[in-house]
Scaffold this active site. Structure first.
Site, PDB file in Angstrom:
ATOM      1  N   TRP A  29       0.822  -1.217   0.000  1.00  0.00           N
ATOM      2  CA  TRP A  29       0.000   0.000   0.000  1.00  0.00           C
ATOM      3  C   TRP A  29       0.856   1.267   0.000  1.00  0.00           C
ATOM      4  CZ3 TRP A  29      -0.670  -4.153   3.230  1.00  0.00           C
ATOM      5  CH2 TRP A  29      -0.017  -4.112   4.465  1.00  0.00           C
ATOM      6  N   GLU A  42      -5.662   0.548   5.439  1.00  0.00           N
ATOM      7  CA  GLU A  42      -5.806   0.929   6.846  1.00  0.00           C
ATOM      8  C   GLU A  42      -7.001   0.248   7.491  1.00  0.00           C
ATOM      9  OE1 GLU A  42      -3.535   2.204   8.416  1.00  0.00           O
ATOM     10  OE2 GLU A  42      -2.299   3.133   6.870  1.00  0.00           O
ATOM     11  N   GLN A  47      -6.523  -4.178  13.910  1.00  0.00           N
ATOM     12  CA  GLN A  47      -6.524  -5.400  14.720  1.00  0.00           C
ATOM     13  C   GLN A  47      -6.042  -6.638  13.944  1.00  0.00           C
ATOM     14  OE1 GLN A  47     -10.760  -4.682  16.076  1.00  0.00           O
ATOM     15  NE2 GLN A  47      -9.851  -5.093  18.059  1.00  0.00           N
ATOM     16  N   GLY A  86     -11.582 -11.804   9.150  1.00  0.00           N
ATOM     17  CA  GLY A  86     -12.216 -11.504  10.436  1.00  0.00           C
ATOM     18  C   GLY A  86     -12.680 -10.064  10.566  1.00  0.00           C
ATOM     19  N   TYR A 125      -8.240   7.443  13.629  1.00  0.00           N
ATOM     20  CA  TYR A 125      -7.005   6.912  13.051  1.00  0.00           C
ATOM     21  C   TYR A 125      -7.093   6.800  11.534  1.00  0.00           C
ATOM     22  CZ  TYR A 125      -3.533   3.873  11.220  1.00  0.00           C
ATOM     23  OH  TYR A 125      -2.554   3.382  10.411  1.00  0.00           O
ATOM     24  N   ASP A 143      -1.927   4.539  15.389  1.00  0.00           N
ATOM     25  CA  ASP A 143      -2.322   3.143  15.537  1.00  0.00           C
ATOM     26  C   ASP A 143      -1.698   2.604  16.821  1.00  0.00           C
ATOM     27  OD1 ASP A 143       0.361   2.742  14.957  1.00  0.00           O
ATOM     28  OD2 ASP A 143      -0.018   1.154  13.476  1.00  0.00           O
TER      29      ASP A 143
END
Length: 369
Positions: A29, A42, A47, A86, A125, A143
């Site tokens: 990215w 992002e 997580q 997830g 964020y 982050d």
């Protein structure tokens, strides 16, 4: 803002940026600076580890190369591309936001924090990251890695997950932010936290900010960030029924709002206190689909951890005995062949059930009992 020339804050920023120029990670990215590509990355990185994200990111961008491609796709196709990553609310929100940008702005991206924050799933964020990295704005983006670096650098006493701790981090980040280089600064903090200022066993001798670090001077960098105690994570027993009709199996799609929204599953649900597993499964199938089943026997048992709870999923073979299926507690249902299961997005637990079925598992014969 006061002149930063010669200040300690300027020295910290300059040391960090020099280190970043020599040690920055080569990530896919970072090879594209358009807002869409940065935004997708992002969202995926929330997580989730970088190593896990990279193949998903590359496949996702190949499938949905632009904002307009993503907005035009059905949600089910987006969830299938996300399958296994997830935290599926991220995919739903990304899809909703893409559609809103196309419908309301003709595909133009927001240019301010306030505009980004109005999009589904966009917090401070992500807004700061896209604005600083892709659009060149002077915006803070903190982050978990960046927050850890700052918490140690200034030995901040408050838990960064709480409002007062978050405000302290944002205040220090804003004071350090070099005008015109916010994107590099934010990514430098992230990389330093990922590669040097790690949660355990930080490599302080390699750190470009060691001379400025309060936690290092105290001799206890791992004491930061401060963490308030968390309540114990609850555990639930959950059931699922594999209901066969010849060569077809019954699956249900979860409502789009809520946990795992929009994904398909083998129907069932949480067992109530004082309820047996088979009793709870029969009740859930009545409530969800309006059907009565005979529970033939266990297929498998799975354990899975989410961020806020742990479950044991008890999977049973079932025989449909009465009632026409109807979407009472689900968005829709379908009878599908085993070969067709690969077309549908399933949560991680249900993917394991699919794998067991495709490996040849078959229900017991009631007549043999």
């Amino acid at each position: 803002m006061p002149d930063r020339e010669g200040t300690r804050e300027a020295a910290i920023s300059e040391a960090l940026l020099r280190w970043y120029e020599a040690h920055r990670r080569d990530l896919p990215w970072r090879r594209r600076r358009d807002p869409y590509a940065v935004w997708v990355a992002e969202v995926m990185l929330q997580q989730t580890r970088v190593e896990t994200v990279i193949p998903y990111y590359e496949r996702f961008l190949a499938r949905f190369p632009t904002l307009h491609h993503l907005a035009a796709a059905p949600l089910e196709e987006v969830l299938k591309a996300w399958e296994g990553l997830g935290y599926y609310a991220r995919a739903r929100h990304l899809h909703q936001a893409a559609r809103r940008l196309v419908q309301e702005r003709g595909g133009a991206f927001p240019q301010t924090l306030a505009e980004w924050r109005r999009l589904p799933g966009v917090g401070p964020y992500i807004a700061g990251a896209v604005l600083s990295i892709a659009l060149g704005r002077d915006a803070v983006a903190l982050d978990g890695n960046a927050a850890r670096v700052l918490a140690r650098l200034f030995a901040l006493p408050d838990d960064p997950r709480r409002p007062e701790g978050r405000r302290a981090l944002e205040d220090w980040a804003a004071r350090l932010l070099p005008k015109g280089r916010a994107g590099d600064f934010n990514q430098a903090l992230m990389d330093l936290g990922a590669r040097v200022c790690t949660p355990r066993a930080p490599r302080c001798p390699e750190c470009p900010l060691q001379a400025f670090c309060a936690a290092y001077r105290q001799g206890r960098p791992e004491a930061y960030p401060t963490r308030a105690p968390r309540p114990p994570v609850p555990h639930y027993d959950v059931t699922a029924g594999v209901i066969m009709d010849g060569d077809r199996v019954l699956i249900a799609r979860r409502p789009e709002r809520g946990m795992l929204g929009g994904l398909w599953e083998f129907p069932g649900g949480k067992v109530e206190p004082g309820e047996g597993l088979e009793e709870g499964l029969r009740r859930e199938l009545r409530e969800e689909l309006g059907i009565e089943v005979e529970v033939l026997g266990p297929l498998m048992r799975l354990r899975h951890a989410y961020t806020h709870m742990r479950i044991t999923l008890h999977v049973f073979w079932c025989r449909w005995v009465a009632g026409l299926p109807q979407p009472l507690g689900c968005a829709e249902f379908r009878w599908v062949s085993l070969e067709e299961l690969d077309r549908y997005p399933f949560p991680a637990t249900d993917q394991k059930i699919v794998a067991r079925l495709k490996a040849g598992a078959r229900p017991p014969d009631p007549a043999a009992a």
